[in-house]
Scaffold this motif. Structure first.
Motif, PDB file in Angstrom:
ATOM      1  N   THR A   1     -56.108  77.485  84.977  1.00 32.41           N
ATOM      2  CA  THR A   1     -56.416  78.810  84.433  1.00 32.41           C
ATOM      3  C   THR A   1     -56.798  78.671  82.975  1.00 32.41           C
TER       4      THR A   1
ATOM      5  N   TRP B   1     -56.627  80.382  79.513  1.00 36.33           N
ATOM      6  CA  TRP B   1     -55.749  81.372  78.891  1.00 36.33           C
ATOM      7  C   TRP B   1     -56.232  81.728  77.491  1.00 36.33           C
TER       8      TRP B   1
ATOM      9  N   SER C   1     -54.772  75.517  81.394  1.00 31.76           N
ATOM     10  CA  SER C   1     -53.472  74.977  81.775  1.00 31.76           C
ATOM     11  C   SER C   1     -53.128  75.364  83.214  1.00 31.76           C
ATOM     12  N   ASP C   2     -52.334  74.509  83.845  1.00 29.53           N
ATOM     13  CA  ASP C   2     -51.786  74.818  85.167  1.00 29.53           C
ATOM     14  C   ASP C   2     -50.465  75.580  85.058  1.00 29.53           C
ATOM     15  N   LEU C   3     -49.923  75.723  83.845  1.00 36.06           N
ATOM     16  CA  LEU C   3     -48.673  76.445  83.661  1.00 36.06           C
ATOM     17  C   LEU C   3     -48.866  77.925  83.957  1.00 36.06           C
ATOM     18  N   ASP C   4     -47.781  78.597  84.382  1.00 36.49           N
ATOM     19  CA  ASP C   4     -47.858  80.043  84.517  1.00 36.49           C
ATOM     20  C   ASP C   4     -47.626  80.678  83.148  1.00 36.49           C
ATOM     21  N   ALA C   5     -47.798  81.982  83.063  1.00 33.99           N
ATOM     22  CA  ALA C   5     -47.737  82.677  81.777  1.00 33.99           C
ATOM     23  C   ALA C   5     -46.392  82.470  81.072  1.00 33.99           C
ATOM     24  N   ALA C   6     -45.295  82.599  81.787  1.00 35.29           N
ATOM     25  CA  ALA C   6     -43.971  82.472  81.167  1.00 35.29           C
ATOM     26  C   ALA C   6     -43.739  81.064  80.622  1.00 35.29           C
ATOM     27  N   ALA C   7     -44.098  80.056  81.401  1.00 33.97           N
ATOM     28  CA  ALA C   7     -43.911  78.672  80.954  1.00 33.97           C
ATOM     29  C   ALA C   7     -44.824  78.347  79.772  1.00 33.97           C
ATOM     30  N   LEU C   8     -46.050  78.824  79.824  1.00 33.05           N
ATOM     31  CA  LEU C   8     -46.984  78.580  78.726  1.00 33.05           C
ATOM     32  C   LEU C   8     -46.495  79.241  77.451  1.00 33.05           C
ATOM     33  N   ARG C   9     -46.087  80.488  77.547  1.00 34.67           N
ATOM     34  CA  ARG C   9     -45.579  81.213  76.377  1.00 34.67           C
ATOM     35  C   ARG C   9     -44.365  80.498  75.789  1.00 34.67           C
TER      36      ARG C   9
ATOM     37  N   PRO D   1     -54.628  85.571  80.984  1.00 29.64           N
ATOM     38  CA  PRO D   1     -55.786  84.871  81.548  1.00 29.64           C
ATOM     39  C   PRO D   1     -57.080  85.412  80.940  1.00 29.64           C
TER      40      PRO D   1
END
Length: 174
Positions: free
Chosen positions: A2, A4, A48-56, A77
């Motif tokens: 994704t 971001w 990134s392949d991370l989801d929003a919470a992990a990325l944040r 996104p």
């Protein structure tokens, strides 16, 4: 993967300085190949392949450690930001006004802000809710002194919102 949009809250104001080159270096050091920064107000794009919470969480921790402040970041996104920009409900060509988008950490924050705006003068503080955002279109030069500006500036919203001018978002979108 994704793509971001990363929006840092409260940088390059109030004594917290995060230069674009340093932000880009930090993002590259975290493994985000092709990370790009925009303007000098804490804007970036990463894939990134991370989801929003992990990325944040990763970004807030890395920024806090590197720059020594309590970092708050909102991520969205790229496609969502594009939809937000396209849905701007006011006349963005009106040269007497500033087109702002207030990104909210959650729906509750968005609802609180739009509820607060409902009792204000819509000619002074035109406000509309959008998908995860609040659109605001104050007169030029009034973005810090209207009633709605004072609501947004409350301490309770500092960690839960970040504002961007529509023109800045268009630059991020490329």
């Amino acid at each position: 993967m994704t793509e971001w949009v990363v929006l840092l809250r409260g940088v390059n104001v109030g004594g917290v300085t995060v230069r674009s080159a340093e932000l880009r270096d930090l993002l590259a050091g975290l493994g985000f190949a092709g990370a790009r920064t925009y303007l000098a107000s804490g804007n970036a794009r990463v894939a990134s392949d991370l989801d929003a919470a992990a990325l944040r969480s990763l970004l807030e921790s890395a920024l806090s450690e590197r720059f020594g402040y309590d970092a708050k970041v909102l991520v969205a996104p790229l496609a969502d930001v594009d939809r937000v920009v396209r849905a701007f409900p006011f006349d963005e060509t009106d040269g007497t006004r500033q087109p702002w988008v207030i990104f909210c950490a959650d729906g509750e924050t968005r609802d609180e802000l739009t509820d607060a705006a409902a009792s204000l003068d819509p000619d002074v503080d035109p406000v509309r809710a959008g998908p995860g955002v609040v659109y605001w279109h104050p007169e030029k030069g009034r973005s810090t002194d209207t009633s709605f500006a004072k609501v947004v500036a409350r301490a309770t919203y500092r960690a839960r919102t970040t504002n961007r001018n529509l023109r800045t978002l268009r630059r991020i979108l490329g």
